[in-house]
Design an enzyme around this catalytic site. Structure first.
Site, PDB file in Angstrom:
ATOM      1  N   HIS A   1     -38.336   0.776 -15.116  1.00  0.00           N
ATOM      2  CA  HIS A   1     -38.891  -0.367 -15.842  1.00  0.00           C
ATOM      3  C   HIS A   1     -39.383  -1.443 -14.884  1.00  0.00           C
ATOM      4  O   HIS A   1     -39.026  -1.458 -13.711  1.00  0.00           O
ATOM      5  CB  HIS A   1     -37.884  -0.977 -16.840  1.00  0.00           C
ATOM      6  CG  HIS A   1     -36.603  -1.483 -16.235  1.00  0.00           C
ATOM      7  ND1 HIS A   1     -35.480  -0.708 -16.124  1.00  0.00           N
ATOM      8  CD2 HIS A   1     -36.274  -2.690 -15.711  1.00  0.00           C
ATOM      9  CE1 HIS A   1     -34.512  -1.418 -15.562  1.00  0.00           C
ATOM     10  NE2 HIS A   1     -34.967  -2.627 -15.291  1.00  0.00           N
TER      11      HIS A   1
ATOM     12  N   HIS B   1     -38.184  -8.144 -11.323  1.00  0.00           N
ATOM     13  CA  HIS B   1     -37.816  -6.995 -10.482  1.00  0.00           C
ATOM     14  C   HIS B   1     -38.453  -5.728 -11.021  1.00  0.00           C
ATOM     15  O   HIS B   1     -38.960  -5.700 -12.138  1.00  0.00           O
ATOM     16  CB  HIS B   1     -36.291  -6.826 -10.376  1.00  0.00           C
ATOM     17  CG  HIS B   1     -35.583  -6.475 -11.646  1.00  0.00           C
ATOM     18  ND1 HIS B   1     -35.028  -7.414 -12.478  1.00  0.00           N
ATOM     19  CD2 HIS B   1     -35.326  -5.280 -12.231  1.00  0.00           C
ATOM     20  CE1 HIS B   1     -34.441  -6.809 -13.506  1.00  0.00           C
ATOM     21  NE2 HIS B   1     -34.620  -5.517 -13.396  1.00  0.00           N
TER      22      HIS B   1
ATOM     23  N   GLU C   1     -34.319  -2.885  -8.233  1.00  0.00           N
ATOM     24  CA  GLU C   1     -33.126  -2.365  -8.893  1.00  0.00           C
ATOM     25  C   GLU C   1     -33.159  -0.847  -8.767  1.00  0.00           C
ATOM     26  O   GLU C   1     -34.222  -0.239  -8.939  1.00  0.00           O
ATOM     27  CB  GLU C   1     -33.128  -2.775 -10.368  1.00  0.00           C
ATOM     28  CG  GLU C   1     -31.921  -2.278 -11.153  1.00  0.00           C
ATOM     29  CD  GLU C   1     -31.954  -2.719 -12.631  1.00  0.00           C
ATOM     30  OE1 GLU C   1     -33.036  -3.040 -13.145  1.00  0.00           O
ATOM     31  OE2 GLU C   1     -30.876  -2.704 -13.252  1.00  0.00           O
TER      32      GLU C   1
HETATM   33 CO    CO Z   1     -33.675  -4.153 -14.778  1.00  0.00          CO
END
Ligand code: CO
Length: 134
Positions: free
Chosen positions: A7, A79, A130
């Site tokens: 994502h 992020h 991440e």
């Molecule tokens: Co995230």
């Protein structure tokens, strides 16, 4: 080592406005908000055919998103999340390469119920990364 883009997370100053933008203006499939008190955020996942967008909104007084929104009052990309098969092996490989893992270095359980780690943006071309074990 890294796999699919899981994502892209976007911090937003007005969650309802952002939901309406993605659902009504962009015509995307928007899931209900989820509170993540361990991470200090309310998240909304938007399903796209090849990845997801994660809207982030501050939850609680010391939300990590608050400072970001002070610097970026209209919101912004916060992020990106890459999938890895083995998060501990990934962490050890990155640490051995000199990259900084944020926090204690131990994975936390992320918004999908899977272990996640965050990597220092200064070590990754200015982007907070991440990693999520899938
Ligand atoms: Co995230």
């Amino acid at each position: 080592m890294i796999g699919r883009l899981n994502h892209v997370a976007i911090a937003v100053p007005d969650l309802n406005a952002a939901i309406s933008l993605y659902r009504d203006t962009l015509g995307a499939k928007v899931n209900p908000p989820q509170d993540e008190p361990d991470h200090g955020v309310t998240v909304v996942f938007i399903d796209l055919p090849n990845t997801k967008i994660e809207l982030l909104y501050p939850l609680g007084e010391d939300s990590p998103i608050k400072g970001f929104l002070e610097k970026n009052p209209s919101g912004g990309i916060h992020h990106i999340c890459y999938e890895v098969e083995d998060i501990l092996a990934a962490r050890d490989h990155l640490a051995a390469s000199g990259a900084r893992v944020l926090g204690t270095g131990e994975p936390k359980i992320g918004a999908h119920g899977k272990p996640v780690l965050f990597l220092h943006p200064k070590d990754f071309t200015g982007t907070l990364v991440e990693l999520e074990q899938v």
